[in-house]
Design an enzyme around this catalytic site. Structure first.
Site, PDB file in Angstrom:
ATOM      1  CB  ILE A  50      -0.987  -0.009   1.202  1.00 45.92           C
ATOM      2  CG1 ILE A  50      -2.031   1.113   1.064  1.00 45.92           C
ATOM      3  CG2 ILE A  50      -0.242   0.134   2.515  1.00 45.92           C
ATOM      4  CD1 ILE A  50      -3.010   0.914  -0.046  1.00 45.92           C
ATOM      5  CE1 TYR A  51       6.153   5.318   1.354  1.00 49.16           C
ATOM      6  CE2 TYR A  51       7.566   3.617   0.412  1.00 49.16           C
ATOM      7  CZ  TYR A  51       7.363   4.925   0.796  1.00 49.16           C
ATOM      8  OH  TYR A  51       8.358   5.851   0.620  1.00 49.16           O
TER       9      TYR A  51
END
Length: 340
Positions: free
Chosen positions: A156-157
């Site tokens: 997700i980063y």
């Protein structure tokens, strides 16, 4: 110039502010001083910047704000009238994102919209922002180049940072806001983050504790010294993005646009295997590491290697610090700061 640097108490933000102040810019540093890692380290960096508070004609001022606080961000932009914005504030780290995805959305997506809106409504001349090599995700063709698609992030980063790149393009297209995204590759050096490998390895080796070596140490990283990174950020900031007159919508180049928007890798262009990196650290510490070999972690990529030719051609970026020198400087700082 008057420049807003978000994430000013962070690792890269601190070094960027130092270099801006050294050349006489007025710097407004923004940070929320969250507790993702040791706040005392952030405050120590900030204290060094605050020593420039009364410098003239430039100088440093600190604003403790959260990017996600839309009213406060709007008021800051309206009050200050920035010439440039360097957005380095973000929720960082791949592993933390596995358990805390909302923190990444709040800071890296909602917060970034507030930065874009502030730039748009107050006539900021150029927005430079931190992206990441993590956007390349499942890509395996090396070296990574900005001119190939990066649409399969593995955590997700990286996904939130890819969203930043796309969001900034829409603002460049709709409102003519010059935007430059910089994809950082494994930054290290003095005043680094405690959650990063070099910091963790150093602490544990000096304490006589074993270190966890993921992917059995066989992956490669394009380790880039932080002062080289900060210089590249400032060089990019000084040259606002412009539209590419040769951009072809039938064969779109992912790194450029007809709008004033650019993407650049910013790395060392010299990948180093993790085991070799550890050997350099052992030499600098004068101690051997006890290594516990582990498989590749979820969300991590086996290798990163940047082609930084575009940034070199555009702004003259040329990293000059070899790993042996950079690791030595980190170790010297670590021993001094922690009195080890």
């Amino acid at each position: 110039m008057k420049i807003l640097v978000t994430g000013a108490a962070g690792f890269i933000g601190y070094h960027t502010c130092e270099q801006l102040l050294a050349r006489g810019d007025t710097v407004v540093g923004l940070d929320n001083l969250n507790d993702y890692y040791d706040v005392s380290l952030k405050k120590a960096r900030l204290a060094r910047l605050m020593a420039h508070e009364d410098d003239g004609p430039g100088g440093f001022r600190f604003e403790r704000l959260d990017l996600a606080d839309a009213p406060a961000m709007r008021a800051l932009f309206e009050r200050e009238g920035f010439d440039r914005v360097i957005n380095l504030a973000a929720q960082a780290g791949v592993r933390y994102s596995l358990d805390n995805p909302q923190a990444y959305v709040d800071s890296n997506v909602t917060g970034f919209v507030n930065v874009l809106e502030g730039c748009r409504h107050t006539g900021v001349g150029h927005l430079v922002y931190a992206s990441t090599s993590s956007v390349y995700g499942a890509n395996t063709h090396m070296p990574f180049t900005e001119h190939e698609p990066a649409d399969h992030p593995l955590a997700i980063y990286g996904a939130t940072k890819r969203a930043n790149e796309l969001m900034s393009h829409s603002y460049a297209h709709l409102f003519g806001l010059p935007c430059t995204g910089l994809r950082f590759f494994t930054v290290y050096g003095p005043w680094g983050r405690p959650d990063m490998a070099l910091f963790l390895f150093t602490r544990k080796i000096l304490a006589g504790e074993p270190i966890e070596v993921f992917n059995h140490g066989h992956h490669q990283r394009d380790f880039t010294f932080v002062e080289d990174i900060a210089e590249g950020v400032i060089r990019a900031c000084d040259q606002p993005a412009t539209g590419n007159p040769d951009w072809d919508s039938n064969a779109p180049d992912p790194a450029t646009s007809a709008a004033p928007w650019r993407l650049f890798n910013i790395g060392n262009n010299q990948p180093v295997q993790l085991l070799d990196y550890i050997r350099v650290l052992e030499e600098c510490l004068g101690r051997r590491a006890e290594m516990q070999m582990r498989p590749l972690q979820p969300g991590d990529v086996p290798d990163t290697w940047a082609s930084a030719d575009d940034l070199k051609d555009a702004v003259g970026y040329q990293p000059s610090t070899p790993v042996e020198t950079g690791v030595r400087r980190f170790v010297d700082w670590y021993r001094g700061y922690y009195q080890v």
